[in-house]
Design an enzyme around this catalytic site. Structure first.
Site, PDB file in Angstrom:
ATOM      1  N   LYS A  23       0.831  -1.203   0.000  1.00 33.01           N
ATOM      2  CA  LYS A  23       0.000   0.000   0.000  1.00 33.01           C
ATOM      3  C   LYS A  23       0.867   1.254   0.000  1.00 33.01           C
ATOM      4  O   LYS A  23       0.661   2.171  -0.806  1.00 33.01           O
ATOM      5  CB  LYS A  23      -0.905  -0.026   1.237  1.00 33.01           C
ATOM      6  CG  LYS A  23      -2.068   0.928   1.180  1.00 33.01           C
ATOM      7  CD  LYS A  23      -2.890   0.835   2.466  1.00 33.01           C
ATOM      8  CE  LYS A  23      -3.730  -0.432   2.509  1.00 33.01           C
ATOM      9  NZ  LYS A  23      -4.348  -0.637   3.837  1.00 33.01           N
ATOM     10  N   ARG A  92      -2.990   3.228   8.647  1.00 34.52           N
ATOM     11  CA  ARG A  92      -3.332   2.068   7.819  1.00 34.52           C
ATOM     12  C   ARG A  92      -2.191   1.062   7.778  1.00 34.52           C
ATOM     13  O   ARG A  92      -1.058   1.425   7.528  1.00 34.52           O
ATOM     14  CB  ARG A  92      -3.612   2.539   6.374  1.00 34.52           C
ATOM     15  CG  ARG A  92      -4.421   3.812   6.316  1.00 34.52           C
ATOM     16  CD  ARG A  92      -4.403   4.468   4.939  1.00 34.52           C
ATOM     17  NE  ARG A  92      -5.036   3.677   3.910  1.00 34.52           N
ATOM     18  CZ  ARG A  92      -5.020   4.014   2.615  1.00 34.52           C
ATOM     19  NH1 ARG A  92      -4.362   5.112   2.230  1.00 34.52           N
ATOM     20  NH2 ARG A  92      -5.627   3.258   1.723  1.00 34.52           N
ATOM     21  N   GLY A 101      -6.554 -10.378   8.220  1.00 32.30           N
ATOM     22  CA  GLY A 101      -6.151 -10.573   9.608  1.00 32.30           C
ATOM     23  C   GLY A 101      -5.324  -9.430  10.161  1.00 32.30           C
ATOM     24  O   GLY A 101      -5.112  -9.320  11.358  1.00 32.30           O
ATOM     25  N   MET A 103      -4.471  -5.343  10.993  1.00 32.38           N
ATOM     26  CA  MET A 103      -5.336  -4.341  11.607  1.00 32.38           C
ATOM     27  C   MET A 103      -6.093  -3.538  10.558  1.00 32.38           C
ATOM     28  O   MET A 103      -5.552  -3.132   9.544  1.00 32.38           O
ATOM     29  CB  MET A 103      -4.530  -3.390  12.485  1.00 32.38           C
ATOM     30  CG  MET A 103      -5.441  -2.607  13.409  1.00 32.38           C
ATOM     31  SD  MET A 103      -4.588  -1.323  14.312  1.00 32.38           S
ATOM     32  CE  MET A 103      -4.642   0.003  13.116  1.00 32.38           C
ATOM     33  N   ARG A 336      -3.391  -0.759  -6.730  1.00 29.17           N
ATOM     34  CA  ARG A 336      -2.503  -1.923  -6.876  1.00 29.17           C
ATOM     35  C   ARG A 336      -2.910  -2.638  -8.150  1.00 29.17           C
ATOM     36  O   ARG A 336      -4.017  -2.427  -8.667  1.00 29.17           O
ATOM     37  CB  ARG A 336      -2.598  -2.846  -5.672  1.00 29.17           C
ATOM     38  CG  ARG A 336      -3.965  -3.466  -5.537  1.00 29.17           C
ATOM     39  CD  ARG A 336      -4.146  -4.178  -4.225  1.00 29.17           C
ATOM     40  NE  ARG A 336      -5.581  -4.219  -3.972  1.00 29.17           N
ATOM     41  CZ  ARG A 336      -6.147  -4.529  -2.835  1.00 29.17           C
ATOM     42  NH1 ARG A 336      -5.402  -4.806  -1.795  1.00 29.17           N
ATOM     43  NH2 ARG A 336      -7.443  -4.561  -2.698  1.00 29.17           N
ATOM     44  N   HIS A 452      -6.513 -32.762   5.036  1.00 29.60           N
ATOM     45  CA  HIS A 452      -6.413 -34.114   4.477  1.00 29.60           C
ATOM     46  C   HIS A 452      -7.204 -34.217   3.181  1.00 29.60           C
ATOM     47  O   HIS A 452      -6.709 -34.694   2.160  1.00 29.60           O
ATOM     48  CB  HIS A 452      -6.916 -35.123   5.512  1.00 29.60           C
ATOM     49  CG  HIS A 452      -6.890 -36.539   5.035  1.00 29.60           C
ATOM     50  ND1 HIS A 452      -7.989 -37.143   4.456  1.00 29.60           N
ATOM     51  CD2 HIS A 452      -5.902 -37.453   5.017  1.00 29.60           C
ATOM     52  CE1 HIS A 452      -7.657 -38.378   4.124  1.00 29.60           C
ATOM     53  NE2 HIS A 452      -6.402 -38.600   4.455  1.00 29.60           N
ATOM     54  N   ARG A 574       3.363 -46.513 -20.985  1.00 30.56           N
ATOM     55  CA  ARG A 574       3.438 -47.629 -20.028  1.00 30.56           C
ATOM     56  C   ARG A 574       2.853 -48.861 -20.684  1.00 30.56           C
ATOM     57  O   ARG A 574       1.911 -48.759 -21.470  1.00 30.56           O
ATOM     58  CB  ARG A 574       2.613 -47.315 -18.778  1.00 30.56           C
ATOM     59  CG  ARG A 574       3.105 -46.136 -17.971  1.00 30.56           C
ATOM     60  CD  ARG A 574       2.210 -45.970 -16.747  1.00 30.56           C
ATOM     61  NE  ARG A 574       2.632 -44.860 -15.907  1.00 30.56           N
ATOM     62  CZ  ARG A 574       2.233 -43.604 -16.087  1.00 30.56           C
ATOM     63  NH1 ARG A 574       1.417 -43.312 -17.090  1.00 30.56           N
ATOM     64  NH2 ARG A 574       2.651 -42.652 -15.290  1.00 30.56           N
ATOM     65  N   SER A 784      15.516 -40.762 -19.045  1.00 27.44           N
ATOM     66  CA  SER A 784      14.260 -40.101 -18.713  1.00 27.44           C
ATOM     67  C   SER A 784      14.085 -40.201 -17.210  1.00 27.44           C
ATOM     68  O   SER A 784      14.074 -41.299 -16.648  1.00 27.44           O
ATOM     69  CB  SER A 784      13.095 -40.790 -19.432  1.00 27.44           C
ATOM     70  OG  SER A 784      11.880 -40.213 -19.006  1.00 27.44           O
ATOM     71  N   CYS A 852       9.585 -37.836 -17.125  1.00 32.13           N
ATOM     72  CA  CYS A 852       8.284 -38.405 -17.447  1.00 32.13           C
ATOM     73  C   CYS A 852       7.398 -38.597 -16.225  1.00 32.13           C
ATOM     74  O   CYS A 852       6.378 -39.251 -16.295  1.00 32.13           O
ATOM     75  CB  CYS A 852       8.439 -39.720 -18.204  1.00 32.13           C
ATOM     76  SG  CYS A 852       9.243 -41.004 -17.230  1.00 32.13           S
ATOM     77  N   TYR A 872      13.251 -32.298 -22.716  1.00 27.74           N
ATOM     78  CA  TYR A 872      11.792 -32.280 -22.784  1.00 27.74           C
ATOM     79  C   TYR A 872      11.165 -32.675 -21.459  1.00 27.74           C
ATOM     80  O   TYR A 872      11.825 -33.248 -20.589  1.00 27.74           O
ATOM     81  CB  TYR A 872      11.281 -33.232 -23.880  1.00 27.74           C
ATOM     82  CG  TYR A 872      11.489 -34.709 -23.595  1.00 27.74           C
ATOM     83  CD1 TYR A 872      10.533 -35.432 -22.882  1.00 27.74           C
ATOM     84  CD2 TYR A 872      12.633 -35.371 -24.031  1.00 27.74           C
ATOM     85  CE1 TYR A 872      10.719 -36.786 -22.605  1.00 27.74           C
ATOM     86  CE2 TYR A 872      12.828 -36.718 -23.765  1.00 27.74           C
ATOM     87  CZ  TYR A 872      11.862 -37.422 -23.040  1.00 27.74           C
ATOM     88  OH  TYR A 872      12.052 -38.744 -22.765  1.00 27.74           O
TER      89      TYR A 872
END
Ligand code: ADP
Ligand code: MG
Ligand code: MG
Length: 896
Positions: A23, A92, A101, A103, A336, A452, A574, A784, A852, A872
């Protein structure tokens, strides 16, 4: 430089956010480019940090504040709180990153029983003066003295009721004078001290309170969740007051220089007449739009537009602003770079390029892979009618619809009969895992982004909304009480949006992402401005990036889609799934075979099936490299479950003893083999190259299938580019054993069907392989990095076991910033990637190196891989556009 803690606005600029807070830095910037900002000064974060360490304000701070305050008083031509014509200030808070949170701002500091009279006289407005004073006592009471807000708002409402009015401005000067007396009494009663009359004491206490607020529970929690350091501290801005509460020609407003939702041009914001501070966003009265301001006060409106244009030019970005108009004079109180939706980010970047504000590279910096990913998720149809029940945190994106269930067992049961379910819990724990796996989505009423539920859902790619606190989940009653009324019972359908955190009643229709339709080739870029904005950014990213992007794809369909999404080959094909379904029987035959002839027969039966798999994939990826990993997982994964088979055989034995049919021979033999292959720790057991060495026929059959398929493709004019990859190699000797066998097969195939160019390389997924990469590179054609296994092997934990058990606790304790499976642990695992690459290339200059693991689609990890100089990344087909974008961004962010 000695200790300097305080800076005038004229001394700072926007690039010193760490020192001056966001600010303060932007107030300084606006001051310096000549915008009308009320004068003031900034107490730096250095002072806050000193305060946090020592518990007291640092030496010299008071004197510096004296000096700057004196200068401010001189500029304004009045003294803080002076009785005839007081200078008032706003105090401020403002940290480097904006943060809840902290002031709240205290306005009108400097008013007391005497100066309120002076203010009334100079402004010739009693009502205004007492309105300002009652605001100060309330704000000071709540934010500095820690009194509950209800104490004041209760008294305020009581007065309004007594006077029979609904709106604040309807209260008279006398009413407000009486209210101040009530408030002051409330302060004494609740804070045990009178409201401070001394202006300088008010200021000092407010500054102190700002510093203290750095460590409120809410602020700490937020910082922990957002991984913001606790040592940053906040700055304090002391700003001369301007007044929006001086009648109809005054007011206060907030605005965006463009629409933060769509990104479209135009001015968006709210304005409230005769109001101060947060009134405009507090919903106390109906606000006007900025367009209305044009009608009410054309001069101020024109000035506002002029300033917004200046700001956009200066910041070269969309800004959000706060302003106040005091009797026709416009003042800027904050600006901002504004937050925006993903959609707006792409549009704004595009528009700003066309407007010449930024160049194409900057446009690329302005959007992120995460934003692109959000645009690629299916979305709830915004045009559809929807009933919002609650909004929680969007913890794992997607749009999920299903019936509410309250426990894992029910989820599993209902899902098994084909129902879509949403698992709803207060919080989840490891016992809920099965339910989470089968659910379309997960909804919790508690917990944040590291809970979780959030961690596990993200790991599984399952849609999740967590911490929807407006929902009271009662598992035993099988219902959810919605705070604003209404009840959701088990079996009711709800819709959850894992991006926005919204929870809707009933089934909200889902619409496909326009951007995905574009990547699929179904929607041309020119048809829609968002699509064309995305397409242009992608072009730029593709033309600049050094990293190639491949896909992890095991089927011709996935390969084809990946290609449409821009993949430049397959980085990981795979082969495990190619042994499931009907073919499982053949794998069983292979394992139970007790002589070589039987074994060979099983392999011979598998060969043509495998060949067909590869032929189709080579066709889909014609002309592009396809890296095929030879079978990796332990064989018992293809056999029946040990416990189930044991029980089945035991039952048969019992039956036999009672004179029934004898035990099935095949079952008995199978059980022997299942027992033999059973491992305590399969992840560290007989898998990968180890399997290939123990049962060579398997790898040989796969290599033959690959090379025959390639030869066949060549014969019909195709351009197959096979790369055979050996998993889980730790030693070059392991690699050499297999390499030799593949060479023999290749010679045979060349003889039978014609030679094919191919490479034989290895995965680097064990720490030993990374450390000895120079040795391995003597033999291997390419590397890889399998960063999933490499992460497991480096940390020594298995993902399936630990992610749902202790990861959320590790995140909460700050041991992880983010799950190392989501984003590469660059410090540890990344170091092995770096070592492996460097050593590999030291032995074989120009060695082709890719990655990979799933990290290949993660933005942070991609930037790291770019930095290490990999060739890559390979990721799931859906992440390919994200990886392309981030690979391009890695280049332009390096250039800055
Ligand atoms: P936040 O960080 O919550 O945005 P601000 O410090 O920007 O807090 O201020 C809260 C409100 O106080 C804003 O509406 C702003 O317009 C108002 N305000 C701040 N400084 C002044 C001032 N010097 N004069 C008048 N109003 C101010
Ligand atoms: Mg503000
Ligand atoms: Mg692996």
């Amino acid at each position: 430089m000695g200790t300097k803690f305080v800076y005038d606005f004229a001394e700072g600029d926007k690039d010193h956010k760490e020192l001056l807070g966001g600010k303060g830095a932007n107030l300084a910037e606006m001051t310096n480019i000549g915008l009308p900002v009320p004068p003031g000064f900034i107490i730096s974060t250095d002072a806050c940090r000193a305060f946090l360490v020592d518990g007291t304000l640092p030496d010299g701070l008071r004197a510096e504040v004296d000096e700057h305050l004196a200068r401010l008083e001189q500029t304004m031509g009045k003294r803080l709180g002076q009785s005839d014509d007081p200078l008032l200030v706003a105090v401020r808070s403002g940290a480097a990153v904006s943060m809840p949170g902290m002031m709240e701002t205290v306005l009108n500091v400097g008013l007391n029983d005497e100066s309120v009279v002076g203010l009334a006289r100079t402004a010739d407005d009693e009502r205004f003066a007492w309105d300002s004073y009652r605001r100060l006592v309330q704000m000071f009471g709540v934010t500095v003295l820690g009194i509950e807000g209800d104490v004041f708002s209760g008294a305020f409402d009581a007065l309004k009721q007594e006077r029979g009015v609904t709106e604040d401005p309807e209260l008279s000067a006398d009413d407000l004078r009486a209210l101040v007396a009530t408030y002051k009494a409330l302060v004494e009663q609740h804070a045990g001290r009178p409201f401070p009359q001394e202006p300088r004491e008010q200021l000092d206490l407010a500054v102190d309170a700002v510093f203290q607020s750095w460590n409120t529970d809410r602020a700490r929690l937020y910082r922990r969740q957002e991984r913001i350091s606790d040592d940053l501290g906040t700055a304090v801005n002391v700003v001369a007051m301007v007044f929006g509460n001086r009648g109809a020609g005054s007011g206060t407003g907030v605005a965006f220089t463009r629409d933060p939702a769509s990104g479209n041009q135009g001015v968006y914001g709210d304005y409230l007449e005769n109001a101060q501070g947060e009134d405009v966003v507090a919903g106390i009265r109906n606000t006007l739009t900025i367009a209305d301001l044009e009608r009410i006060d054309k001069t101020s409106y024109d000035e506002l537009l002029r300033i917004m244009a200046i700001l956009e030019k200066h910041y070269r970005d969309m800004c959000d602003i706060e302003f106040t108009i005091e009797r026709g004079k416009l003042w800027m109180l904050q600006t901002r770079v504004g937050k925006r939706t993903p959609e707006a980010a792409f549009r704004i970047a595009r528009h700003m390029i066309s407007e010449g504000l930024i160049d194409e590279d900057e446009g690329l910096r302005r959007v992120t892979g995460a934003q692109l990913a959000q645009l690629m998720f299916p979305r709830f149809d915004e045009a559809a009618e929807r009933t919002l029940l609650a909004t929680g945190m969007g913890a794992s994106p997607g749009a999920a619809v299903g019936k509410v269930v309250f426990d894992s067992a029910t989820a599993v049961e209902w899902a098994a009969r084909g129902e879509d379910v949403i698992l709803v819990r207060k919080e989840t724990n490891p016992d809920d895992l099965q339910g989470m796996v089968v659910a379309r989505g997960i909804l919790t009423s508690r917990g944040g982004k590291t809970s979780h539920a959030a961690v596990v859902a993200r790991g599984m790619g399952r849609t999740c909304v967590c911490g929807a606190e407006a929902l009271d989940v009662d598992v035993s009653a099988r219902s959810v009480q919605v705070r604003d009324g209404g009840v959701v019972n088990e079996g009711d359908v709800i819709s959850i949006d894992g991006t926005t955190g919204e929870v809707f009643a009933g089934e909200v229709p889902v619409s496909d992402s326009l951007i995905v339709q574009h990547f699929e080739g179904e929607v041309p870029a020119a048809s829609n401005d968002l699509v064309s904005a995305v397409a242009r950014v992608m072009e730029r990213a593709d033309s600049g990036r050094r990293l190639r992007v491949r896909a992890n794809a095991d089927t011709p369909e996935d390969a084809a889609r990946a290609r449409r999404f821009g993949a430049e080959g397959i980085g990981l094909c795979r082969t495990e799934h190619m042994f499931l379904g009907e073919r499982r029987q053949l794998v069983e035959d292979l394992i139970v075979a007790d002589n070589e002839t039987e074994q060979q027969a099983a392999l011979d039966a598998l060969l043509p099936l495998q060949r067909q798999d590869f032929t189709e994939i080579f066709e889909a990826m014609d002309g592009l490299p396809v890296t095929i990993r030879l079978i990796d997982p332990p064989l018992h994964e293809f056999l029946p479950d040990l416990t189930e088979l044991s029980v089945a055989v035991a039952l048969q034995e019992q039956r036999q003893q009672q004179g029934g049919d004898p035990v099935d021979d095949r079952d008995r033999v199978l059980l022997e083999h299942v027992r033999r292959l059973h491992e305590q720790n399969p992840m560290l057991g007989l898998r990968g190259v180890r399997l290939g060495i123990l049962i060579p026929g398997l790898f040989v059959m796969q290599a033959r299938a690959i090379l025959e398929a390639a030869a066949d493709r060549k014969a019909v004019g195709g351009d197959p580019r096979p790369e055979i990859m050996i998993p889980l190699v730790a030693s070059v000797r392991e690699f050499d054993v297999i390499r030799l066998k593949i060479a023999q097969v290749a010679a045979e195939v060349a003889e039978e069907r014609g030679a094919v160019d191919h490479l034989v390389g290895t995965m680097i997924e064990l720490p030993r392989a990374a450390i000895l990469a120079d040795h391995i590179a003597e033999s291997a054609d390419f590397f890889s990095f399998g960063t999933n296994d490499l992460t497991q092997m480096t940390w020594g934990f298995s993902r399936d076991d630990v992610e749902s058990s202790f990861f959320s606790t590790y995140l909460d304790n700050g041991i992880f910033d983010i799950s190392p499976f989501e984003s590469l642990d660059t410090q540890g695992v990344g170091e092995l990637v770096r070592i492996g690459t460097e050593k590999g290339r030291s032995a074989r200059p120009g060695l082709h190196v890719g990655v990979c693991g799933e990290h290949g689609g993660d933005p942070r990890s991609i930037h790291f891989f770019h930095g290490v100089g990999l060739d890559y990344v390979s990721c799931s087909p859906f992440r390919v556009p994200v990886a392309r974008l981030e690979a391009g961004r890695a280049v332009v962010s390096e250039q800055r």
